[in-house]
Scaffold this motif. Sequence first.
Motif, short mmCIF file in Angstrom:
data_model
loop_
_atom_site.label_atom_id
_atom_site.label_comp_id
_atom_site.label_asym_id
_atom_site.label_seq_id
_atom_site.Cartn_x
_atom_site.Cartn_y
_atom_site.Cartn_z
N GLY A 91 68.26 37.27 118.76
CA GLY A 91 68.27 38.37 119.72
C GLY A 91 68.63 39.68 119.04
O GLY A 91 68.54 39.81 117.81
N CYS A 92 69.07 40.64 119.87
CA CYS A 92 69.36 41.98 119.34
C CYS A 92 70.71 42.01 118.62
O CYS A 92 70.97 42.90 117.82
N GLY A 93 71.58 41.04 118.94
CA GLY A 93 72.89 40.99 118.30
C GLY A 93 73.93 41.87 118.96
O GLY A 93 75.10 41.87 118.57
N ARG A 94 73.54 42.64 119.97
CA ARG A 94 74.48 43.62 120.53
C ARG A 94 74.70 43.51 122.03
O ARG A 94 75.71 43.97 122.54
N CYS A 95 73.75 42.98 122.77
CA CYS A 95 73.89 42.93 124.23
C CYS A 95 74.99 41.92 124.59
O CYS A 95 75.50 41.20 123.72
N ILE A 96 75.32 41.82 125.86
CA ILE A 96 76.46 40.97 126.26
C ILE A 96 76.17 39.49 125.96
O ILE A 96 77.07 38.75 125.59
N LYS A 97 74.93 39.08 126.09
CA LYS A 97 74.58 37.68 125.78
C LYS A 97 74.69 37.42 124.28
O LYS A 97 75.26 36.41 123.85
#
Length: 346
Positions: A91-97
């Motif tokens: 993933g993006c590495g930054r969102c809450i998930k």
Amino acid sequence: MKALQYREIGTAPAVVDVPTPDPGPGEVLLRVTAAGVCHSDSTVMSWSAEELPYELPLTLGHEGAGTVAAVGDGVKDVAIGESFAVYGPQGCGRCIKCAAGEENYCRRAVELGINPPGLGSPGAMAEYMIVPDARHLVPLGNLDPVRNVSLTDAGLTPYHAIKRSLPKLTPGSTAVVIGTGGLGHVAVQLLRALTSARVIALDVNEEKLSLALQVGAHEAIISDEKAAQKVKDMTGGVGAQAVFDCVGAPPTVATAGECAAVDSDVVLVGIGGGTLPVGFGVLPFEVSVRSPYWGSRDELIEVFELARHGSISVQVETYSLDDAPRAYERLHEGRIRGRAVILPNG
Ligand SMILES: NC(=O)c1ccc[n+]([C@@H]2O[C@H](COP(=O)([O-])OP(=O)(O)OC[C@H]3O[C@@H](n4cnc5c(N)ncnc54)[C@H](O)[C@@H]3O)[C@@H](O)[C@H]2O)c1
Ligand SMILES: [Zn+2]
Ligand SMILES: [Zn+2]
């Protein structure tokens, strides 16, 4: 370098020569040791041009492991030659998930065009692969990459599915695994390692049923229209507290619903296009139906711990990269026992 690519809709994958990539800033170049063959690849290759969300040609392989060959600018704490498995659902590495390690449920992956290796991005069925960030590397340590590479998907996906159902798998409960191929034969072992549930395996193939028994299923029954009644009979009419459908086709999803006990979980892991109607009185009271996708980074580390302790192991058949198309043919024919693993560097 050589790579196995899906090049044209409706054609078999082929081994071709492609340029060896260079790692850009923050990236890691792995010399691939092992790459697993998943049924999802076959499904992807069965899609029409309209259904296929990826650009072709596509280097296959979303279960990958290798040794570090080179690193891009800014990559620290990764030693050349170190052996890693690749966490696939990036993933993006930054969102809450992503912050919670659940990159499989990244909120921004679609918007940012982030695709897993082999499922949109160049995959592991090549002599070398780029890993976009060192956080996707999970150390293998003393684990043999060939025997364990498939834990990144065939282990992680059922682990994630089963972990969320553990509260229902109390002593005296029953778990059903439908489809004991790559994912299913690990699911059986995970259930035995993590629960005291009675494990009933269903498959259409006698050899897969014998594998299920060999890896720990208590019972194995042929998957047909009578299977759900057999599960009911075996459980005194109650049904199973959790059903893990590792096929997900219309008949198996129907069986999964018919096996379910009151207050049970039906987990649709396979992507065979089946749907299960939910509504009052349609299923037993309080049944939860889930369709999980892959698993989180911390869960992958837990899966490797189980392998390190000898609680789970993958049955593997190995193939050279040149022979990889034959592995897909055998998968299509239902003839792989456990998982086929490609060795791109021999
Ligand atoms: N949800 C996810 O994140 C995720 C991740 C990986 C794979 N998958 C999907 O999971 C499924 C299993 O993948 P795999 O790589 O283990 O496949 P596999 O080919 O290794 O195993 C499938 C098994 O199902 C059996 N089977 C086929 N039809 C059946 C039926 N009607 N009843 C019972 N058994 C039947 C086959 O004999 C085989 O043993 C596929 O649909 C795959 O695309 C989903
Ligand atoms: Zn897969
Ligand atoms: Zn994210």
